[in-house]
Scaffold this motif. Structure first.
Motif, PDB file in Angstrom:
ATOM      1  N   UNK A   1      34.650  12.999 -14.570  1.00 57.11           N
ATOM      2  CA  UNK A   1      34.564  13.860 -13.392  1.00 57.11           C
ATOM      3  C   UNK A   1      33.486  13.380 -12.437  1.00 57.11           C
ATOM      4  N   UNK A   2      32.331  13.031 -12.991  1.00 54.57           N
ATOM      5  CA  UNK A   2      31.216  12.554 -12.160  1.00 54.57           C
ATOM      6  C   UNK A   2      31.592  11.259 -11.446  1.00 54.57           C
ATOM      7  N   UNK A   3      32.161  10.322 -12.185  1.00 55.33           N
ATOM      8  CA  UNK A   3      32.503   9.029 -11.596  1.00 55.33           C
ATOM      9  C   UNK A   3      33.624   9.172 -10.571  1.00 55.33           C
TER      10      UNK A   3
ATOM     11  N   UNK B   1      32.176  10.353  -7.376  1.00 57.67           N
ATOM     12  CA  UNK B   1      31.507   9.269  -6.655  1.00 57.67           C
ATOM     13  C   UNK B   1      32.521   8.407  -5.901  1.00 57.67           C
ATOM     14  N   UNK B   2      33.627   8.098  -6.567  1.00 60.22           N
ATOM     15  CA  UNK B   2      34.669   7.271  -5.938  1.00 60.22           C
ATOM     16  C   UNK B   2      35.286   7.991  -4.746  1.00 60.22           C
ATOM     17  N   UNK B   3      35.538   9.278  -4.899  1.00 60.80           N
ATOM     18  CA  UNK B   3      36.157  10.060  -3.823  1.00 60.80           C
ATOM     19  C   UNK B   3      35.220  10.243  -2.638  1.00 60.80           C
TER      20      UNK B   3
ATOM     21  N   UNK C   1      32.159   2.029  -7.658  1.00 62.98           N
ATOM     22  CA  UNK C   1      31.591   2.145  -9.002  1.00 62.98           C
ATOM     23  C   UNK C   1      32.080   0.990  -9.865  1.00 62.98           C
ATOM     24  N   UNK C   2      31.158   0.341 -10.561  1.00 59.06           N
ATOM     25  CA  UNK C   2      31.507  -0.773 -11.439  1.00 59.06           C
ATOM     26  C   UNK C   2      30.712  -0.655 -12.735  1.00 59.06           C
ATOM     27  N   UNK C   3      31.169  -1.357 -13.763  1.00 57.69           N
ATOM     28  CA  UNK C   3      30.487  -1.376 -15.051  1.00 57.69           C
ATOM     29  C   UNK C   3      29.902  -2.765 -15.298  1.00 57.69           C
TER      30      UNK C   3
END
Length: 215
Positions: free
Chosen positions: A37-39, A42-44, A49-51
């Motif tokens: 949900x958090x990630x 962030x994307x929206x 976001x990357x790992x």
């Protein structure tokens, strides 16, 4: 009755010979239930976001899909090192029905390719393509979603490249190998508290509460 030095010096083939198979032991590290949900939030809100991890590529991709870093509906390509250090994009799946033909690495095509695939690389493969293509790879480095088998130096290098490309970087890390990257980032968030299964499910949360009460 071999001494320790003799055993340590033995090759892997010797260590793995004349063994009796007993079984497999599987370990799992659950993700927090709120991570996807958090990630996704962030994307929206227009954040990329990357790992960046020291884990193996397939392990990293599995987790990245669970937490929404990778799009689970898109196929995944990983940079594969072939003989003579040629690097190509290859399908990161054993499902023959989902395997796509290998694609030559062309730095300028990274943005377009990232719209069709989740892109994954290891530090070793990244080093080869950056030596062959120079700064053009770093220019489009944000097209890659998962950086696997990364050393502490490699993690910091990726962040420097993103900053050089005009990005402001927030790094979130929980281990000693993340210190350099945390320091390099514009905002470094170190996760130093909590325990492995915190907030993974109602059952594991209850177990955690019981463990805390017993301490």
């Amino acid at each position: 009755n071999k001494n320790e030095k003799e055993i340590v010096g033995k090759p892997r083939e010797w260590v793995e010979s004349d063994l009796t198979f007993v079984g497999f032991v599987a370990f799992t590290c659950k993700i927090r239930t709120d991570s996807p949900t958090v990630i996704q939030s962030l994307i929206e809100s227009a954040h990329n976001v990357a790992m960046v991890t020291g884990d193996a590529p397939l392990t990293a991709v599995h987790v990245a899909k669970e937490v929404s870093i990778c799009n689970p509906t898109l196929p995944t390509l990983t940079l594969l090192i072939k003989p003579n250090n040629k690097v190509v994009w290859a399908s990161a799946t054993a499902d023959k029905s989902k395997i796509v033909p290998e694609i030559d690495f062309i730095a300028s095509e990274l943005p377009l390719l990232s719209k069709k695939f989740n892109l994954v690389t290891t530090e070793e493969a990244l080093d080869i393509v950056t030596k062959d293509n120079g700064d053009e790879v770093w220019k489009y480095i944000d097209a890659i979603k998962v950086f696997a088998r990364m050393s502490p130096y490699g993690k910091a290098q990726v962040i420097r490249a993103m900053q050089k490309a005009g990005h402001h970087v927030l790094m979130c890390g929980d281990g000693g190998n993340d210190v350099g990257a945390l320091k390099q980032s514009d905002i470094g968030l170190a996760l130093l508290a909590g325990y492995g299964n915190a907030n993974t499910s109602s059952s594991s949360s209850k177990e955690g509460e019981n463990n805390n009460n017993n301490n």
